[in-house]
Enzyme design. Structure first.
Site, mmCIF file in Angstrom:
data_model
loop_
_atom_site.group_PDB
_atom_site.id
_atom_site.type_symbol
_atom_site.label_atom_id
_atom_site.label_comp_id
_atom_site.label_asym_id
_atom_site.label_seq_id
_atom_site.Cartn_x
_atom_site.Cartn_y
_atom_site.Cartn_z
ATOM 1 N N LYS A 41 0.596 -1.263 -0.496
ATOM 2 C CA LYS A 41 -0.041 -0.119 -0.097
ATOM 3 C C LYS A 41 0.686 1.689 -0.136
ATOM 4 O O LYS A 41 0.280 2.474 -0.525
ATOM 5 C CB LYS A 41 -0.570 0.198 1.087
ATOM 6 C CG LYS A 41 -1.875 -1.352 1.568
ATOM 7 C CD LYS A 41 -3.339 -0.793 3.169
ATOM 8 C CE LYS A 41 -3.009 -2.498 3.792
ATOM 9 N NZ LYS A 41 -3.527 -1.819 4.637
ATOM 10 N N GLY A 42 2.317 1.135 0.601
ATOM 11 C CA GLY A 42 2.696 2.199 0.642
ATOM 12 C C GLY A 42 2.853 3.231 -0.689
ATOM 13 O O GLY A 42 3.491 4.695 -0.057
ATOM 14 N N GLU A 97 7.949 2.693 -6.351
ATOM 15 C CA GLU A 97 7.954 1.760 -4.754
ATOM 16 C C GLU A 97 7.752 3.194 -3.336
ATOM 17 O O GLU A 97 8.563 4.320 -4.002
ATOM 18 C CB GLU A 97 8.675 1.333 -5.131
ATOM 19 C CG GLU A 97 9.131 -0.331 -4.501
ATOM 20 C CD GLU A 97 8.497 -0.648 -3.121
ATOM 21 O OE1 GLU A 97 7.374 -0.165 -2.213
ATOM 22 O OE2 GLU A 97 8.196 -2.632 -2.908
ATOM 23 N N ASP A 98 7.343 2.508 -2.199
ATOM 24 C CA ASP A 98 7.799 4.027 -1.380
ATOM 25 C C ASP A 98 8.887 3.892 -0.598
ATOM 26 O O ASP A 98 9.723 5.033 -0.975
ATOM 27 C CB ASP A 98 6.996 3.779 -0.237
ATOM 28 C CG ASP A 98 7.226 1.971 0.149
ATOM 29 O OD1 ASP A 98 7.402 1.440 -0.047
ATOM 30 O OD2 ASP A 98 5.969 1.756 1.403
ATOM 31 N N ASP A 101 14.906 -0.846 0.974
ATOM 32 C CA ASP A 101 15.061 -1.053 2.153
ATOM 33 C C ASP A 101 16.297 -1.986 1.934
ATOM 34 O O ASP A 101 17.066 -1.825 1.680
ATOM 35 C CB ASP A 101 14.161 -1.754 3.629
ATOM 36 C CG ASP A 101 15.181 -1.776 4.529
ATOM 37 O OD1 ASP A 101 16.310 -0.815 4.753
ATOM 38 O OD2 ASP A 101 14.648 -2.334 5.754
ATOM 39 N N LYS A 129 17.361 3.481 1.335
ATOM 40 C CA LYS A 129 18.521 3.554 2.915
ATOM 41 C C LYS A 129 19.284 2.269 2.338
ATOM 42 O O LYS A 129 18.780 1.310 2.437
ATOM 43 C CB LYS A 129 16.886 2.392 3.665
ATOM 44 C CG LYS A 129 17.040 2.833 5.305
ATOM 45 C CD LYS A 129 15.823 2.026 6.161
ATOM 46 C CE LYS A 129 15.060 2.736 6.273
ATOM 47 N NZ LYS A 129 14.254 1.756 7.634
ATOM 48 N N PHE A 150 13.586 4.065 11.222
ATOM 49 C CA PHE A 150 12.339 3.496 10.875
ATOM 50 C C PHE A 150 10.879 4.740 10.502
ATOM 51 O O PHE A 150 11.231 5.814 10.884
ATOM 52 C CB PHE A 150 11.826 2.233 11.909
ATOM 53 C CG PHE A 150 11.159 1.694 10.784
ATOM 54 C CD1 PHE A 150 10.944 0.433 10.636
ATOM 55 C CD2 PHE A 150 9.249 2.109 11.122
ATOM 56 C CE1 PHE A 150 9.881 -0.039 9.622
ATOM 57 C CE2 PHE A 150 7.996 1.463 10.539
ATOM 58 C CZ PHE A 150 8.264 0.424 9.676
ATOM 59 N N ASP A 157 3.713 3.570 6.565
ATOM 60 C CA ASP A 157 3.160 3.177 7.598
ATOM 61 C C ASP A 157 4.277 2.283 8.462
ATOM 62 O O ASP A 157 5.192 1.760 8.498
ATOM 63 C CB ASP A 157 2.040 1.642 7.474
ATOM 64 C CG ASP A 157 2.976 0.182 7.513
ATOM 65 O OD1 ASP A 157 3.562 0.227 6.620
ATOM 66 O OD2 ASP A 157 2.216 -0.637 7.774
ATOM 67 N N ARG A 163 -0.046 6.294 7.953
ATOM 68 C CA ARG A 163 -0.092 7.223 6.616
ATOM 69 C C ARG A 163 -0.655 8.250 6.303
ATOM 70 O O ARG A 163 -0.213 8.637 4.900
ATOM 71 C CB ARG A 163 -0.332 5.559 5.744
ATOM 72 C CG ARG A 163 0.059 4.126 5.416
ATOM 73 C CD ARG A 163 -1.125 3.311 4.668
ATOM 74 N NE ARG A 163 -0.469 1.775 5.216
ATOM 75 C CZ ARG A 163 0.349 1.253 4.910
ATOM 76 N NH1 ARG A 163 0.690 1.882 3.681
ATOM 77 N NH2 ARG A 163 0.105 -0.543 5.038
HETATM 78 P P1 IMP Z 1 12.826 -4.540 1.578
HETATM 79 O O1 IMP Z 1 12.062 -5.547 0.614
HETATM 80 O O2 IMP Z 1 14.159 -4.630 2.933
HETATM 81 O O3 IMP Z 1 13.497 -3.612 0.506
HETATM 82 O O4 IMP Z 1 11.538 -3.870 2.183
HETATM 83 C C1 IMP Z 1 10.396 -3.307 1.146
HETATM 84 C C2 IMP Z 1 9.176 -2.377 2.004
HETATM 85 O O5 IMP Z 1 9.072 -2.878 3.491
HETATM 86 C C3 IMP Z 1 8.977 -1.770 1.837
HETATM 87 O O6 IMP Z 1 7.642 -1.226 0.262
HETATM 88 C C4 IMP Z 1 8.440 -0.526 3.123
HETATM 89 O O7 IMP Z 1 7.074 -1.319 2.154
HETATM 90 C C5 IMP Z 1 8.900 -1.625 3.960
HETATM 91 N N1 IMP Z 1 9.506 -0.216 4.625
HETATM 92 C C6 IMP Z 1 10.996 -0.679 4.482
HETATM 93 N N2 IMP Z 1 11.561 0.056 5.091
HETATM 94 C C7 IMP Z 1 10.635 0.881 6.095
HETATM 95 C C8 IMP Z 1 10.284 1.950 6.630
HETATM 96 O O8 IMP Z 1 11.536 2.609 7.387
HETATM 97 N N3 IMP Z 1 9.700 2.364 6.834
HETATM 98 C C9 IMP Z 1 8.220 1.269 6.626
HETATM 99 N N4 IMP Z 1 8.290 0.288 5.992
HETATM 100 C C10 IMP Z 1 9.588 0.034 5.778
HETATM 101 MG MG MG Z 2 6.598 -1.284 -0.190
#
Ligand code: IMP
Ligand code: MG
Length: 172
Positions: A41-42, A97-98, A101, A129, A150, A157, A163
């Site tokens: 949803k981000g 993407e939001d 990470d 990040k 975070f 969220d 959100r």
């Molecule tokens: P990744 O697979 O670790 O890159 O994570 C991707 C998803 O994790 C992102 O699209 C977010 O939905 C969530 N996410 C990662 N870091 C954060 C954060 O700092 N706050 C909230 N959601 C996060």
């Molecule tokens: Mg996401």
């Protein structure tokens, strides 16, 4: 128990970044009728602001990916839920993407989309990040580099909350 929120990126700075990303995308896609795929949803707030600054023919679709459950750590197990209605083959796709990470969620989805024979695939992410990256991932259009905190707000969220915040904040 209320959490302490601090503003990391104000809505004014977000606005400027979205404007910049929109002009980069406009420059690159003007005659390509791109298909923007938002990861729910981000990305919903970011997508809404971004497309309103893109003055060209385009299409929007959304997909839901789950990797986080209710914690704050990516577990690496990704599930695609919801079906993309759009035809991807031959299209210029921009995945929206939001936040990137570890990169695991997005790289999984990029592989999946590439398997559907698009003409091209690019990645647009509001926040990056990089300190926590576990896989190589190229972000073609990046809003902000954020520290290892975070973050919430502007669509992002923590356990489905925050959100609706207009600024990007971090939880202390
Ligand atoms: P990744 O697979 O670790 O890159 O994570 C991707 C998803 O994790 C992102 O699209 C977010 O939905 C969530 N996410 C990662 N870091 C954060 C954060 O700092 N706050 C909230 N959601 C996060
Ligand atoms: Mg996401």
């Amino acid at each position: 128990m209320p959490k302490l929120l601090k503003v990391l990126i104000s809505h004014v700075e977000i606005d400027k970044a979205v404007e910049r990303l929109a002009s980069e995308i406009t420059r690159d896609y003007r005659r390509k009728n791109p298909l923007l795929i938002g990861i729910l949803k981000g990305s919903f707030v970011f997508m809404a602001d971004l497309v309103r600054r893109l003055d060209m023919p385009l299409e929007v679709d959304f997909i839901r990916l789950s990797s986080y459950g209710s914690g704050t750590e990516s577990c690496g197990k990704i599930r695609i839920s919801g079906k993309l209605n759009s035809q991807v083959e031959g299209r210029h796709v921009i995945v929206v993407e939001d936040i990137i990470d570890t990169g695991l969620t997005t790289s999984y989805y990029l592989r999946y989309i590439r398997g559907r024979k698009p003409a091209s695939v690019a990645l647009c992410a509001l926040a990056d990040k990089p300190s926590r990256r576990k896989t190589h991932i190229k972000i073609d259009y990046r809003g902000f580099k954020v520290p290892d905190k975070f973050i919430v707000g502007y669509g992002i969220d923590f356990n489905e909350r925050y959100r609706n915040l207009p600024d990007i904040c971090y939880i202390e």
